[in-house]
Design a protein around this motif. Sequence first.
Motif, mmCIF file in Angstrom:
data_model
loop_
_atom_site.group_PDB
_atom_site.id
_atom_site.type_symbol
_atom_site.label_atom_id
_atom_site.label_comp_id
_atom_site.label_asym_id
_atom_site.label_seq_id
_atom_site.Cartn_x
_atom_site.Cartn_y
_atom_site.Cartn_z
ATOM 1 N N ARG A 255 10.602 -38.222 9.555
ATOM 2 C CA ARG A 255 11.729 -37.891 8.682
ATOM 3 C C ARG A 255 11.768 -36.382 8.435
ATOM 4 O O ARG A 255 10.741 -35.765 8.151
ATOM 5 C CB ARG A 255 11.627 -38.636 7.358
ATOM 6 C CG ARG A 255 11.880 -40.124 7.492
ATOM 7 C CD ARG A 255 12.154 -40.760 6.146
ATOM 8 N NE ARG A 255 12.422 -42.187 6.289
ATOM 9 C CZ ARG A 255 11.516 -43.130 6.167
ATOM 10 N NH1 ARG A 255 10.273 -42.810 5.885
ATOM 11 N NH2 ARG A 255 11.848 -44.397 6.308
ATOM 12 N N ALA A 256 12.942 -35.813 8.566
ATOM 13 C CA ALA A 256 13.114 -34.393 8.251
ATOM 14 C C ALA A 256 12.829 -34.169 6.772
ATOM 15 O O ALA A 256 13.155 -35.013 5.928
ATOM 16 C CB ALA A 256 14.528 -33.951 8.596
ATOM 17 N N ILE A 436 11.398 -30.165 10.920
ATOM 18 C CA ILE A 436 11.001 -31.335 11.709
ATOM 19 C C ILE A 436 9.894 -30.907 12.666
ATOM 20 O O ILE A 436 9.724 -29.715 12.939
ATOM 21 C CB ILE A 436 12.188 -31.917 12.523
ATOM 22 C CG1 ILE A 436 12.729 -30.866 13.507
ATOM 23 C CG2 ILE A 436 13.273 -32.440 11.601
ATOM 24 C CD1 ILE A 436 13.787 -31.400 14.442
ATOM 25 N N ALA A 440 10.279 -32.999 18.470
ATOM 26 C CA ALA A 440 11.564 -33.693 18.421
ATOM 27 C C ALA A 440 12.686 -32.885 19.080
ATOM 28 O O ALA A 440 13.755 -33.428 19.353
ATOM 29 C CB ALA A 440 11.938 -33.999 16.968
ATOM 30 N N THR A 484 16.162 -39.284 10.240
ATOM 31 C CA THR A 484 15.037 -39.785 11.045
ATOM 32 C C THR A 484 15.199 -39.306 12.477
ATOM 33 O O THR A 484 16.185 -39.643 13.144
ATOM 34 C CB THR A 484 14.977 -41.318 11.006
ATOM 35 O OG1 THR A 484 14.831 -41.736 9.646
ATOM 36 C CG2 THR A 484 13.798 -41.833 11.810
ATOM 37 N N VAL A 485 14.240 -38.516 12.953
ATOM 38 C CA VAL A 485 14.310 -37.945 14.302
ATOM 39 C C VAL A 485 13.264 -38.601 15.196
ATOM 40 O O VAL A 485 12.191 -38.997 14.746
ATOM 41 C CB VAL A 485 14.102 -36.415 14.281
ATOM 42 C CG1 VAL A 485 15.215 -35.742 13.514
ATOM 43 C CG2 VAL A 485 12.745 -36.041 13.693
ATOM 44 N N THR A 506 5.474 -37.589 8.954
ATOM 45 C CA THR A 506 6.544 -37.032 8.132
ATOM 46 C C THR A 506 6.355 -35.539 8.091
ATOM 47 O O THR A 506 5.255 -35.063 7.802
ATOM 48 C CB THR A 506 6.511 -37.602 6.701
ATOM 49 O OG1 THR A 506 6.651 -39.026 6.782
ATOM 50 C CG2 THR A 506 7.631 -37.014 5.865
ATOM 51 N N ALA A 507 7.411 -34.767 8.403
ATOM 52 C CA ALA A 507 7.316 -33.303 8.363
ATOM 53 C C ALA A 507 6.960 -32.859 6.973
ATOM 54 O O ALA A 507 7.584 -33.237 5.991
ATOM 55 C CB ALA A 507 8.661 -32.684 8.788
#
Length: 511
Positions: A255-256, A436, A440, A484-485, A506-507
């Motif tokens: 998730r960003a 992120i 990705a 969400t990436v 998670t970033a």
Amino acid sequence: MEPTRDEAADRLRGGPLKRTIAAILAADVAGYSRLVAEDEEDTLRRLAGHRAVFREQVSRFGGRVFNTAGDAILAEFPSAVEGLRAGIAIQETLRERNREHPPGRRICFRMGMTIGDVVEQDGDLLGDGVNIAARLEGIAEPGGICIARSVHEAIDNKVAVTFRDIGPQKLKNIPRPVHAFRVVLPADPADGSGQDGRRGGRLRRLAPVIALLLLALGLGAGLWYGLPGLRRDPVIAALRANPDRDDILTVSVARASQACFADEASFSGTIVPRREIEIRPDAEGLRVAQVLTQPMAEVAAGQVLAQLSRAGEPEGAVVALRAPVPGIVGRSNALVGAPASARGAPLFQLVAYGEFELEAEISLDTLERLAPGQAVTLRPLGLPELQGRIRLVSPQVDPATQLGSVRVLLRNAAGLRQGLFARGTVSLGERCGVAIPQSAILRGPEGTSVYVVSESRVEGRPVTPGLLSGNLVEVREGLAVDDTVILRAGPFLREGDVVRPALVATARSAD
């Protein structure tokens, strides 16, 4: 030779990207999600053995595995012939390993291969060659290989297999159709159904999904709009009804999040004197009688650098050549017996007051962010880190290179030599925004993008990347916090694919 504009820009960004042409082989496991759902430990254990076979054969044929994502593998080869031989050897070896398992429990790779232009970045390969190979893998049969026409032409009867021409293929996110061929491998006698049987088996497994789609299409308009529960995307509804579908790829996602990045400007150049004084005698007809200093020596104002004499005069009648200001002897042309003239080459070149500067060429974007007086951290090649300040920023750019210049003053910098390479960094504060993981990011001919997952469906999103810190990259445009990436699996996906996301990271803040 002066650097080209592209070379100069690459140098300012920290070095040129390594670009090359390579044969790319992409592979993943057909029905991987179903195999894991049925028996996770057995599937993962056998997959590890299959991967070992893959790496062994790739190495045997002179290739290199450069990326893995879940059940997918990417490899490069300097030769298309060796790459295809490796792919065939892998498929034949894995077919033998699969004989002891029933058809429903066999781990079969699908493979795609092309020859294309790629860019190497931190050992990974990016670019059209990787993307097209991954798309061709998506249309290959389980246990089969699909190749681009570039590979077919390069092989030219050098590999003892036949091919089936399947014509131009419109591949997702590839702007032009790719003419493709399927490699015809010998049939496996242990599987009487062959490719057709596998295709039929897959259709049978998809029968519930097809039934759901037909049901959705057969509903009348009034019923469709009258039942909110049926207005959902039928593919996603089918996925929720049957989460173990074997054609759904499980992807790692993150998730960003909000993070802060150190905003810095970096540039590189060479060490030069701030002011260089040429020292020669005032008179003619002199010769060097004695040299009293050497290059890199520190001298005081008035210190004698050399003794000069005139031919025919007594030995005691000498002329002292002195340093006009304190500094460091940068260069010396003084040799005993050599002529010394007021109009000739200087005997010494003195770095006045021992002041050196970093002279660097920089891009216009960086030039606009710099100003005299800013502190600079310098890292000279082979010497400890030192500090300096910007003395001069050029008011214009070179019309040929579109580069400007900057001068960074360095005082009391022991060990510096003229011509030494150094890199400078200016801290410009901090910038906070959406972050992120770098894995990705996808780079291609159409620009920079990411894949996001919304309601289990893949969506391509163009983004504008910014600052870097560790494994995180700032996204200045195109994403919001909590989007969400998809991580690393981008080359294996198409926009619109339905996937099963697995949140693995998670970033976090870049601090």
